[in-house]
Design an enzyme around this catalytic site. Sequence first.
Site: not given
Length: 348
Positions: A199, A223, A272, A310
């Site tokens: 990040h 989430k 990514r 994360s």
Amino acid sequence: MRVIAGTARGIRLAPVPRDVRPTSDRVRESVFNALGQFFDGGEVLDLYAGTGALGIEALSRGFERAVFVEKDGRAIATIRENLRRAGLEDRAEIIRADAGRTMESLMGRGRSFRLILVDPPYRIAASEAEGVLVRSPALLSPGGRVVFESGDVSESSSHGKRGDTRRYGGTSVTIYERSELIMRVAVCPGSFDPITNGHLDIIRRSASIFDHVVIAVGSNLSKNPGLPATERAGLIEKVTGDLDNVSVEVMGGLLVDFARKQGARAIVKGLRAVSDFESEFEQAQLNRTLYPELETVFIMSAAEHSFLSSSAVREIAGLGGEVRGLIPESILQTVREKYSGKSRGSEE
Ligand code: PNS
């Protein structure tokens, strides 16, 4: 003090009230030499107008109309008297109010000016001066300019923007083109639960492209957060403290509404791998439907961060593993403590 040139040339202006610091004849003359001597219509906005001498000079030299903004009652009376002496009352509007708030209300009414004159009391806070400059482009017509007078003759007097600065004794005057004042703001949204080195790399690279980056700490409804948004934001503040064009905010509600409030032109996201693409593509299309003027810009993650997430950091920290190298050093201890025993949660 006199009107220097134009239709009201030579008219003597009223005595200056106490506590008002007028722009001297010499500085006024130099400002108009730099702007061009005479004008052909258009409107001028004179903020912190004081005696009104600058705006009256602009009217005398060919501007069609002027709006004078001033808070002080005695100064307002002086502006009225000066307009009367110059025979320019019909072409002027006087607003007794705060400069920043008046700018917002003029924006709301869709007003635009060819010239904005800003001569604030030298003691006003840097943040107030910055606020005036940030709002100016929305009130300037294309090709419009801002003249900013300041008692600060140091290099920093241009508030980090380009502009053409000239110094006259203890006064500095900067003329900004509209294009020099437009800020390109981007929002970098995410759950950041917690922020990772991946990040931080995306944030740093965004900050080198945009004038200002607002990190929006959101909550992904699908989430379960490991930490409350305010704590996640606190960790980000700690690791971005060296980036002076980055700020951190907790975001409630829709991302597009948040971006609109921040005046942002773009959303920046990191990509990514192909696996990120589908969900990012969907979000970008949805956000584009909701707010077509807002672009989503993708920055490819550096290869060394392409495996980093994360959720992996949470899982490793939650199970007592080593997260050094995955997150910034300065938050290692806090992350170890806060996420210990919390291996479940969001997936990003
Ligand atoms: O790091 P994440 O979990 O991928 O971040 C997701 C986030 C917070 C950026 C996303 O959930 C979001 O934009 N939330 C705000 C609510 C919203 O605007 N939803 C519609 C987006 S299509």
